[in-house]
Design a protein around this motif. Structure first.
Motif, short mmCIF file in Angstrom:
data_model
loop_
_atom_site.label_atom_id
_atom_site.label_comp_id
_atom_site.label_asym_id
_atom_site.label_seq_id
_atom_site.Cartn_x
_atom_site.Cartn_y
_atom_site.Cartn_z
N VAL A 190 -5.93 -8.91 -5.88
CA VAL A 190 -6.90 -9.95 -6.25
C VAL A 190 -7.07 -10.01 -7.77
CG1 VAL A 190 -9.31 -10.67 -6.08
CG2 VAL A 190 -8.11 -9.85 -4.05
N ALA A 191 -7.16 -8.83 -8.39
CA ALA A 191 -7.33 -8.80 -9.85
C ALA A 191 -6.09 -9.33 -10.56
CB ALA A 191 -7.63 -7.37 -10.31
N SER A 192 -4.91 -9.09 -10.00
CA SER A 192 -3.69 -9.62 -10.62
C SER A 192 -3.70 -11.14 -10.63
CB SER A 192 -2.46 -9.11 -9.86
OG SER A 192 -2.31 -7.71 -10.00
N ALA A 193 -4.18 -11.74 -9.55
CA ALA A 193 -4.32 -13.19 -9.52
C ALA A 193 -5.33 -13.65 -10.57
CB ALA A 193 -4.76 -13.65 -8.13
N GLY A 194 -6.42 -12.89 -10.71
CA GLY A 194 -7.41 -13.21 -11.74
C GLY A 194 -6.84 -13.10 -13.13
N VAL A 195 -6.00 -12.10 -13.38
CA VAL A 195 -5.36 -11.94 -14.68
C VAL A 195 -4.49 -13.16 -14.99
CG1 VAL A 195 -3.59 -10.65 -15.94
CG2 VAL A 195 -5.40 -9.43 -14.74
N ALA A 196 -3.73 -13.62 -13.99
CA ALA A 196 -2.85 -14.76 -14.20
C ALA A 196 -3.64 -16.03 -14.53
CB ALA A 196 -1.98 -14.98 -12.97
#
Length: 467
Positions: free
Chosen positions: A228-234
């Protein structure tokens, strides 16, 4: 090397080293608070064991972050006194807020959390870790507000009599669009870092077949957080790229080795350039990718290095306004690459552990342990790109790095402290790793169930863990 080069090296080394601890502290504070909340709501002993286990690792990392962060404050006065004199009125305000509000909030309630087991009512004790986590994130916000002012100065005026920047609007500094774009990107990156760390630790314990059900649960939680955080980073990175394109077009052009203004610009995957003549020999691209990233349109125009250089010479006078093109280009790509790999690792792990399963091969566990390093590399490369891509400016558009260095410091003094800090930080790294490995090897304490019936009284006979 001269004093300027050595001072830059010293600040870069100490800052990147310090930031190894910061994102892990930010992310772990919330994960530990979440685990304790799960235990408070369900009363399942597994959540309490995980809370105290990862809480130890969090505290070790927090302590190292505090120790290494103190050095940063001294460098402003020692190596960069002209910078401090020029911007101290503005730059010091958010840093003072960080120290007086956020740091005291996190440190005070973290102390209550450490020593409050068996002494505070359960709800109050749970509140202490959440307040510490909030303080940690607030601390990040104020520091990012200070850094964002260097990237995009607002809320100030230049006093011609004193030759200093003076604060006129603290609210403008705290709500700087650069801060609003940078903060979620950094926080999501911190959650990726903490998620990868928890996953790697859990994978190592699973590979050793220790507390399998316990660490399968923590691995699943960590992979969900990381994904989920990786999607937020993107998503936040996409917004940040658009802000950067508008405010610092040279940095975006350098990140893409884009030499001339271009519409429908492609995103460069691999380039071999001729910096002296301002062109590329080879440039493999994703069509329209850069225009989409920078302008949200397929046909948007992105400024090139040569064009921005000519415009800056007309605006600021003769000089070289280009950062290190190769460094900006590759740090930008590697930052993205390592971040994507962390997200893909979490996705693969969730698939392999679905419906109560565990990977049958040890390879996933080994990769997950090595994967701890992926977000650390992405974070470090991202900050190197952010700061080096701003060169030659210390404060974008109003103060160069060359004019910020202390005039009374000589090469021998900076070289001595540079070597000293490097050796000291090497020793601290060994201490940190040995402590983490020691407590990871020990694992969660068996039979930890909290302080008696904490759901009612908050008192009992189980001794508090020694941190």
């Amino acid at each position: 090397m001269d004093v300027l080069d050595l001072s830059r090296w010293q600040f870069g080394i100490t800052t990147v080293y310090h930031f190894l601890f910061v994102p892990l502290t930010i992310g772990l504070s919330v994960i530990v608070a979440g685990l304790q909340t799960a235990w408070h709501r369900t009363k399942k002993p597994a959540y309490l064991r995980l809370t105290k286990f990862f809480g130890k690792l969090f505290l070790i990392n927090f302590a190292m972050g505090v120790v290494t962060g103190i050095v940063q404050e001294f460098q402003f006065g020692m190596n960069w006194s002209d910078y401090s004199r020029f911007v101290g009125d503005v730059f010091g305000a958010p840093l003072a807020m960080e120290g007086l509000m956020a740091f005291f909030l996190e440190s005070t309630f973290l102390g209550l959390w450490i020593f409050g087991w068996d002494r505070l009512p359960p709800r109050l004790h749970l509140m202490t870790i959440w307040l510490a986590a909030i303080g940690t994130n607030l601390s990040a916000y104020f520091i990012l507000a200070a850094n964002s002012w260097m990237q995009h100065p607002v809320g100030y005026r230049l006093n011609p009599e004193t030759g200093r920047a003076e604060l006129t609007d603290i609210w403008a500094v705290l709500t700087n669009i650069t801060t609003l774009a940078t903060f979620p990107h950094v926080i999501f990156g911190a959650f990726v870092t903490a998620g990868a760390f928890v996953l790697g630790v859990s994978a190592w314990k699973l590979m050793k077949k220790k507390d399998v059900e316990l660490f399968r649960a923590s691995a699943r939680i960590a992979m969900a957080v990381t994904l989920v955080a990786s999607a937020g980073v993107a998503l936040s990175g996409h917004w940040q790229a658009q802000v950067m394109t508008e405010q610092q077009p040279m940095k975006m052009a350098a990140a893409e080795a884009l030499w001339e203004d271009e519409k429908s610009a492609g995103f460069s995957l691999f380039a071999v350039g001729d910096v002296e003549n301002g062109r590329n020999h080879v440039n493999i691209q994703i069509p329209y990718g850069l225009s989409l990233l920078a302008t949200n349109t397929l046909d948007g125009e992105v400024e090139g290095i040569n064009d921005v250089q000519a415009r800056y010479e007309a605006l600021y006078g003769p000089g070289d306004y280009t950062p290190g093109i190769g460094l900006a280009y590759w740090t930008f790509r590697l930052m993205i690459g390592f971040g994507v790999l962390a997200g893909l690792l979490a996705l693969a792990g969730l698939w392999l552990t679905r419906r109560g399963r565990l990977p049958s091969s040890p390879w996933f566990y080994r990769i997950a342990v090595l994967g701890i390093g992926l977000p650390f590399l992405a974070n470090s490369l991202g900050w190197i790109f952010t700061e080096m891509g701003r060169q030659p400016w210390t404060v974008y558009g109003i103060m160069t790095t060359a004019s910020a260095v202390s005039p009374g410091v000589d090469v021998a003094e900076v070289a001595t402290t540079l070597v000293g800090f490097t050796l000291l930080y090497g020793v601290l790294a060994v201490i940190e790793i040995r402590l983490l490995l020691k407590f990871i090897k020990i694992g969660p304490v068996e039979g930890t169930t909290g302080s008696g019936d904490e759901s009612e009284t908050g008192t009992g006979t189980t001794p508090a863990l020694s941190y």
